[in-house]
Write a protein that holds these residues in place. Structure first.
Motif, mmCIF file in Angstrom:
data_model
loop_
_atom_site.group_PDB
_atom_site.id
_atom_site.type_symbol
_atom_site.label_atom_id
_atom_site.label_comp_id
_atom_site.label_asym_id
_atom_site.label_seq_id
_atom_site.Cartn_x
_atom_site.Cartn_y
_atom_site.Cartn_z
ATOM 1 N N TRP A 94 0.811 -1.224 0.000
ATOM 2 C CA TRP A 94 0.000 0.000 0.000
ATOM 3 C C TRP A 94 0.839 1.267 0.000
ATOM 4 O O TRP A 94 0.536 2.242 -0.665
ATOM 5 C CB TRP A 94 -0.957 0.028 1.190
ATOM 6 C CG TRP A 94 -2.010 -1.045 1.097
ATOM 7 C CD1 TRP A 94 -2.154 -2.112 1.944
ATOM 8 C CD2 TRP A 94 -3.020 -1.176 0.108
ATOM 9 N NE1 TRP A 94 -3.196 -2.908 1.538
ATOM 10 C CE2 TRP A 94 -3.750 -2.351 0.417
ATOM 11 C CE3 TRP A 94 -3.392 -0.436 -1.001
ATOM 12 C CZ2 TRP A 94 -4.819 -2.791 -0.345
ATOM 13 C CZ3 TRP A 94 -4.460 -0.861 -1.768
ATOM 14 C CH2 TRP A 94 -5.153 -2.029 -1.439
ATOM 15 N N LEU A 149 2.165 1.807 -3.476
ATOM 16 C CA LEU A 149 1.076 2.262 -4.362
ATOM 17 C C LEU A 149 0.742 3.721 -4.089
ATOM 18 O O LEU A 149 0.567 4.518 -5.012
ATOM 19 C CB LEU A 149 -0.178 1.401 -4.148
ATOM 20 C CG LEU A 149 -0.246 0.100 -4.940
ATOM 21 C CD1 LEU A 149 -1.476 -0.693 -4.518
ATOM 22 C CD2 LEU A 149 -0.296 0.372 -6.431
ATOM 23 N N THR A 198 3.468 5.994 -5.555
ATOM 24 C CA THR A 198 3.372 6.102 -7.020
ATOM 25 C C THR A 198 2.152 6.933 -7.426
ATOM 26 O O THR A 198 2.230 7.784 -8.324
ATOM 27 C CB THR A 198 3.290 4.692 -7.649
ATOM 28 O OG1 THR A 198 4.439 3.949 -7.257
ATOM 29 C CG2 THR A 198 3.237 4.772 -9.162
ATOM 30 N N LEU A 199 1.035 6.686 -6.744
ATOM 31 C CA LEU A 199 -0.187 7.430 -7.064
ATOM 32 C C LEU A 199 0.005 8.927 -6.792
ATOM 33 O O LEU A 199 -0.402 9.770 -7.605
ATOM 34 C CB LEU A 199 -1.357 6.885 -6.236
ATOM 35 C CG LEU A 199 -2.712 7.550 -6.485
ATOM 36 C CD1 LEU A 199 -3.174 7.269 -7.917
ATOM 37 C CD2 LEU A 199 -3.763 7.058 -5.503
ATOM 38 N N VAL A 258 1.635 8.204 -14.928
ATOM 39 C CA VAL A 258 2.015 6.984 -14.214
ATOM 40 C C VAL A 258 3.360 6.472 -14.737
ATOM 41 O O VAL A 258 4.251 6.101 -13.965
ATOM 42 C CB VAL A 258 0.918 5.904 -14.368
ATOM 43 C CG1 VAL A 258 1.357 4.611 -13.700
ATOM 44 C CG2 VAL A 258 -0.392 6.390 -13.767
ATOM 45 N N LEU A 269 6.178 1.582 -6.937
ATOM 46 C CA LEU A 269 6.062 0.339 -7.717
ATOM 47 C C LEU A 269 7.319 0.079 -8.535
ATOM 48 O O LEU A 269 7.784 -1.052 -8.650
ATOM 49 C CB LEU A 269 4.849 0.420 -8.641
ATOM 50 C CG LEU A 269 3.487 0.195 -7.987
ATOM 51 C CD1 LEU A 269 2.381 0.360 -9.006
ATOM 52 C CD2 LEU A 269 3.427 -1.187 -7.362
ATOM 53 N N VAL A 289 0.588 -5.853 -10.549
ATOM 54 C CA VAL A 289 -0.003 -4.839 -9.660
ATOM 55 C C VAL A 289 -0.067 -3.501 -10.395
ATOM 56 O O VAL A 289 -1.079 -2.795 -10.369
ATOM 57 C CB VAL A 289 0.804 -4.720 -8.348
ATOM 58 C CG1 VAL A 289 0.309 -3.536 -7.536
ATOM 59 C CG2 VAL A 289 0.686 -6.000 -7.538
ATOM 60 N N LEU A 290 1.025 -3.176 -11.112
ATOM 61 C CA LEU A 290 1.061 -1.933 -11.888
ATOM 62 C C LEU A 290 -0.052 -1.916 -12.933
ATOM 63 O O LEU A 290 -0.765 -0.916 -13.100
ATOM 64 C CB LEU A 290 2.428 -1.777 -12.558
ATOM 65 C CG LEU A 290 2.641 -0.530 -13.415
ATOM 66 C CD1 LEU A 290 2.506 0.720 -12.566
ATOM 67 C CD2 LEU A 290 4.014 -0.566 -14.084
ATOM 68 N N PHE A 319 -3.350 -1.419 -11.297
ATOM 69 C CA PHE A 319 -3.379 -0.029 -10.844
ATOM 70 C C PHE A 319 -3.765 0.898 -11.997
ATOM 71 O O PHE A 319 -4.653 1.756 -11.881
ATOM 72 C CB PHE A 319 -1.973 0.290 -10.319
ATOM 73 C CG PHE A 319 -1.727 1.686 -9.866
ATOM 74 C CD1 PHE A 319 -2.346 2.184 -8.734
ATOM 75 C CD2 PHE A 319 -0.849 2.509 -10.558
ATOM 76 C CE1 PHE A 319 -2.102 3.478 -8.303
ATOM 77 C CE2 PHE A 319 -0.599 3.795 -10.141
ATOM 78 C CZ PHE A 319 -1.233 4.286 -9.013
ATOM 79 N N VAL A 320 -3.137 0.676 -13.162
ATOM 80 C CA VAL A 320 -3.431 1.512 -14.341
ATOM 81 C C VAL A 320 -4.863 1.301 -14.799
ATOM 82 O O VAL A 320 -5.550 2.249 -15.177
ATOM 83 C CB VAL A 320 -2.415 1.212 -15.472
ATOM 84 C CG1 VAL A 320 -2.855 1.865 -16.771
ATOM 85 C CG2 VAL A 320 -1.033 1.690 -15.083
ATOM 86 N N VAL A 342 -7.453 0.525 -12.967
ATOM 87 C CA VAL A 342 -8.351 1.222 -12.040
ATOM 88 C C VAL A 342 -8.353 2.719 -12.351
ATOM 89 O O VAL A 342 -9.415 3.354 -12.440
ATOM 90 C CB VAL A 342 -7.921 0.970 -10.576
ATOM 91 C CG1 VAL A 342 -8.692 1.878 -9.628
ATOM 92 C CG2 VAL A 342 -8.145 -0.492 -10.199
ATOM 93 N N ILE A 343 -7.154 3.283 -12.553
ATOM 94 C CA ILE A 343 -7.069 4.717 -12.868
ATOM 95 C C ILE A 343 -7.794 5.015 -14.185
ATOM 96 O O ILE A 343 -8.524 5.991 -14.300
ATOM 97 C CB ILE A 343 -5.588 5.158 -12.937
ATOM 98 C CG1 ILE A 343 -4.983 5.132 -11.538
ATOM 99 C CG2 ILE A 343 -5.472 6.546 -13.538
ATOM 100 C CD1 ILE A 343 -3.563 5.588 -11.482
#
Lengths: 281, 261
Positions: free
Chosen positions: B59, B62, B65-66, B193, B208, B230-231, B234-235, B237-238
């Motif tokens: 977390w 993440l 990076t976010l 990102v 990440l 995971v990356l 993550f992308v 979701v964004i």
């Protein structure tokens, strides 16, 4: 049929009372190769207050350019434009302009598109929207306020355009083939709507079209322009048909046919000339 | 195609790929087509991802990076909007600076990363700077185009309706520029990102990109793949969030005109 000299004299004579008077307007463009293209040559035209005048001419004769000059969007190479007796410099703020192509703001809803003319002049948003809604009802789009222009048909967008222009209550209406892209039935309905709205307060109208039938059915006066280059006014006819008119029914009137035949005699040769030029070039 | 059917088909693609991966790394026994040392196995990767989330260590990475991507996006967008408007409304400035803009844009950003690390340190700032250089140009070009490509008829209509320069800006140029910018939202957010992760990869202590680099350093292929997955998630979701925002901002657009640059 009037020749150039009498048309000019007529323009000068009525210039005092005219809502709009173009005098000896010449429009020339400098082309890429350095030569000068004379689009419109020493043209004079006046529109009296409350008069509906239509310019008919073959494609590419400079009708739209002439209208842009009247709107103040384009400066003529020589000649002058008078609006209610005062010479025009800059934009013609007393006129509303209905464009041929899409001119609505696509990012605004229909009601915002109509209300904007009042809002930018300082009217409160709520009042502007209220008046816009009333006008939308008059053009038959009462329930279309929250939609966006792309959700409307071509004819509906033209109605919005009409409401957008009319909300500012301009003294002069300039219309550039506004119903050009619509189908025949929609054009008749729009024509009747226009006449209906116009008859309420009789603004001066300068209407441009290539459709002679539409021109006669709508106007008090029909003006024919010659094919370019150096387009000029070839003739000026009064339309003696009674008002109120119905666009579809008036076309059955014998007087309509007679006038149509008469004007067509002049227009035909110019149309052929115009085609010959577009084919050749 | 219905949404459920579409979703099922999309899931099917993932299932087939993972299954193929599993089979190729397991069969034939003892001497598989894809040696697990180089390709890891779906099980190991899943286990690694599970561990990260189970102990909660992922977390923090993440979040970092976010944060970097978000700041890069915001600062890059603001810069792009400002310069885009300036260039569109001042053609002289645009003409003078045009070669320099092209020059900077053609520069591979990766060569800037060490300099930014030098200038801004190993922390978040250097990653934000890298993301900025990516986002800025996308937003800049779109805003510039958006202001310049306003339909002449719409502009003439606005003038005839009585708008002054300030009102033209508010009611015509601004919405047009924003619509162009929003239509490139997927690209610019994606690049924000990318900037953050590449920056982390080249030198950082969290994020990440950092955990992928760490795994590579010890030949932990499962860790590398886990980081990539995971990356990717993550992308996704964004991107879903961007689509949601876009749908709200561009309601006035006909569906057919939606662009994905």
């Amino acid at each position: 049929m009037a020749d150039g000299a009498t048309a000019e004299a007529g323009a000068r004579e009525s210039a005092v009372a005219a809502a709009m008077a173009l005098r000896d307007v010449t429009i020339a463009f400098r082309l890429g190769d350095g030569s000068v293209y004379n689009a419109v040559d020493r043209t004079s035209l006046s529109v009296a207050d409350g008069e509906f005048v239509t310019i008919v001419g073959p494609t590419g004769c400079g009708k739209t350019t002439l209208l842009n000059v009247a709107a103040g969007l384009f400066r003529p190479s020589s000649g002058s434009v008078n609006i209610f007796g005062a010479e025009l410099f800059g934009l013609n703020r007393q006129s509303g302009y209905l464009f041929q192509s899409e001119a609505l703001f696509p990012w605004k809803t229909v009601i915002e598109n109509v209300a904007i003319g009042l809002e930018i002049a300082g009217t409160a948003r709520s009042e502007a929207c209220e008046r816009a809604q009333k006008l939308l009802a008059r053009v038959g789009l009462a329930s279309f306020g929250p939609r966006y222009p792309h959700m409307l048909s071509g004819g509906q967008r033209k109605r919005v355009g009409l409401a957008q222009v009319l909300i500012r209550d301009p003294k002069i209406l300039l219309m550039d083939e506004p119903f050009g892209p619509l189908d025949a039935q929609t054009r008749q309905i729009m024509g009747n709507l226009l006449l209906d709205l116009w008859s309420a307060d009789r603004k001066a109208v300068l209407f441009v079209t290539h459709d002679l039938e539409e021109a006669i059915a709508l106007s008090d006066r029909v003006v024919i322009m010659s094919a370019g280059p150096a387009a000029r006014i070839m003739g000026d006819w009064r339309v003696p048909l009674v008002r109120p008119r119905d666009i579809a029914e008036i076309k059955l009137d014998p007087a309509f046919h007679e006038l149509h035949r008469e004007i067509w005699q002049t227009l035909k040769s110019e149309v052929l000339k115009g085609y010959a030029q577009t084919d050749g070039g | 195609m219905s949404r459920i059917k579409l979703l099922l088909l999309q899931v099917l693609v993932a299932v087939v790929c993972v299954l193929a991966w599993h089979v190729l790394t397991a069969v034939p026994h003892g001497n598989p087509f894809l040696p697990p040392f180089f390709f890891s196995t779906p099980y190991d990767v899943a286990l690694q991802i599970y561990k990260w989330f189970a102990d909660g260590s992922i977390w923090r990475h993440l979040a970092i990076t976010l944060t970097e991507a978000t700041f890069a996006f915001i600062v890059g967008s603001l810069g792009g909007i400002a310069v885009g408007f300036w260039f569109a409304l001042q053609p002289t400035a645009a003409a003078v600076l045009d070669p320099y803009v092209k020059m900077f844009n053609s520069l591979p950003r990766i060569v800037l990363a060490p300099i930014f690390t030098l200038w801004f340190g190993l922390g978040m700032l250097s990653k934000i700077a890298l993301g900025f250089t990516l986002v800025f140009f996308i937003v800049f070009f779109n805003v510039y185009q958006g202001v310049k490509e306003v339909s002449p008829t719409v502009l003439a209509n606005a003038r005839m309706l009585g708008m002054n320069e300030r009102q033209l800006m508010q009611h015509v140029y601004w919405p047009s520029a924003l619509s162009w910018m929003f239509s490139s939202l997927h690209t610019s957010v994606g690049f924000a990102v990318v900037g953050a992760v590449v920056g982390e990869y080249l030198g950082s202590s969290a994020g990440l990109g950092y955990i992928i680099l760490q795994a590579e350093g010890i030949f932990d292929i499962a860790g590398v793949f886990a980081g990539m997955f995971v990356l990717a998630a993550f992308v996704l979701v964004i991107d879903a969030f961007v689509t949601w925002v876009e749908r709200r901002l561009l309601v006035w657009r006909p569906a057919a005109a939606e662009t994905r640059t």
